[in-house]
Scaffold this motif. Sequence first.
Motif, short mmCIF file in Angstrom:
data_model
loop_
_atom_site.label_atom_id
_atom_site.label_comp_id
_atom_site.label_asym_id
_atom_site.label_seq_id
_atom_site.Cartn_x
_atom_site.Cartn_y
_atom_site.Cartn_z
N ASN A 76 0.83 -1.21 0.00
CA ASN A 76 0.00 0.00 0.00
C ASN A 76 0.86 1.27 0.00
OD1 ASN A 76 0.84 -0.34 2.58
ND2 ASN A 76 -1.18 -0.69 3.47
N ASP A 143 -12.63 -3.05 5.26
CA ASP A 143 -13.31 -1.90 5.88
C ASP A 143 -14.72 -1.70 5.34
OD1 ASP A 143 -10.85 -1.52 7.08
OD2 ASP A 143 -10.20 -0.02 5.62
N MET A 185 -10.69 -3.03 13.39
CA MET A 185 -10.21 -2.17 12.30
C MET A 185 -11.39 -1.48 11.58
SD MET A 185 -7.06 -4.12 10.46
CE MET A 185 -5.39 -3.89 11.06
N GLY A 186 -11.07 -0.80 10.49
CA GLY A 186 -12.12 -0.14 9.71
C GLY A 186 -11.77 1.25 9.23
N GLU A 238 -11.55 1.38 15.42
CA GLU A 238 -10.26 2.06 15.59
C GLU A 238 -10.33 3.54 15.21
OE1 GLU A 238 -7.38 0.20 12.95
OE2 GLU A 238 -8.45 0.86 11.16
N HIS A 285 -4.38 -7.19 12.88
CA HIS A 285 -4.27 -7.84 11.58
C HIS A 285 -4.83 -9.25 11.53
CE1 HIS A 285 -1.79 -4.33 11.00
NE2 HIS A 285 -1.96 -4.51 9.71
N ARG A 288 -7.26 -9.38 8.92
CA ARG A 288 -6.84 -9.38 7.51
C ARG A 288 -6.37 -10.76 7.04
NH1 ARG A 288 -4.31 -4.07 6.56
NH2 ARG A 288 -2.74 -5.15 5.37
#
Length: 361
Positions: A76, A143, A185-186, A238, A285, A288
């Motif tokens: 990324n 996300d 996450m998000g 988050e 993670h 993920r």
Amino acid sequence: MASVRRIGILTGGGDCPGLNAVIRAVTKSAIFEHGLEVVGINEGFGGLIENNWRLLGDEDVSGILPRGGTILGANNRDNPFMFRTISAEGAVTYEDNSGAAIANLEGMGVEALVVAGGDGTLSIARKLHEKGVPVVGLPKTIDNDLHGTDVSFGFDSALHTATDAVDKLHTTAASHHRGMVLEVMGRNAGWIALCAGIAGGGDIILIPEIPYTFEKVVRSIEERRSRGKRFSIVVVAEGAPLPSGEKVHRAGPGGEKVPGGVGERVAEAIGEMADMDTRVTVLGHLQRGGSPSPFDRILATAFGTAAVDLAVAGRSGVMVALRNMRIDAVPLEEVVPGQRKVPADGELVSFARSVGASFGD
Ligand code: F6P
């Protein structure tokens, strides 16, 4: 005979479960349905700039459907329009390398490029399309914050992980009469927190889209106590700022600020104000990684094959989407830039409220 003979695929941005399923779907349908050759570009846009690629055959994608991650690698960081170089002295400069990237694509013989990514990756895809490269996008992000599609692949698998965490925290929270804070996450959207909160029966759900106060959170905890429930599960996104508006960050690579740490701050505040023993879990993670859920495998297969159909039909500058349970194509300019947020007055929030979840508002 199709006018496209060789198709390229690239996975950009952060990884997520379902990327391999998409690579498999693109490769198999390109080869078996359309008689095309498939070029896999390694390491996201980095590979496009550095001309790092390989031909993909059926044997390369065999057995990868249930595997997490991406066999092509992702990153990324690299953007052909703002390529970062670091001099021997450590000075960082950015340059537009898109011309070289496009020349590399031509050198690979790629006549249509399929790009799986989130809003950053798809913004780059849009720019390539505007420069004349035939591009079809695929919505990838845990996300779930992409415009133009009801859901992106990767989200459902991350949701399974987050829901499993809420379930597990319930049993230990109940045994010890604790406040358990789960940070998920998000980025700046609350989809994972909201949906894991609903699916796992979280008591308090804190998301960036709904401002909250600690007083209201504590009131919910006390109200539960009055009903004999001596534990509470708080699911916090988050990206949810503190009641003061402060966004909580941790230090990322190169001093960059990345979301994270709000769970700790929430636990501290409610522990003190509600006089409750609290613990924090940051799921990170784990969301993920791992095998994609059956839904994500099906979605990735549908998306991947649809992307090849669109590319063969000569469509460009579009992203494959799921809208009202149907596969569709939306123009990339409708998708990027910007992130799709949870509607604060939407149905999902209202379902959660109806079963007693508090948003601290
Ligand atoms: O966009 C996906 C995501 O996992 C976010 O939810 C999270 O904030 C971010 O990426 C983490 O990025 P990295 O893997 O670079 O730490």
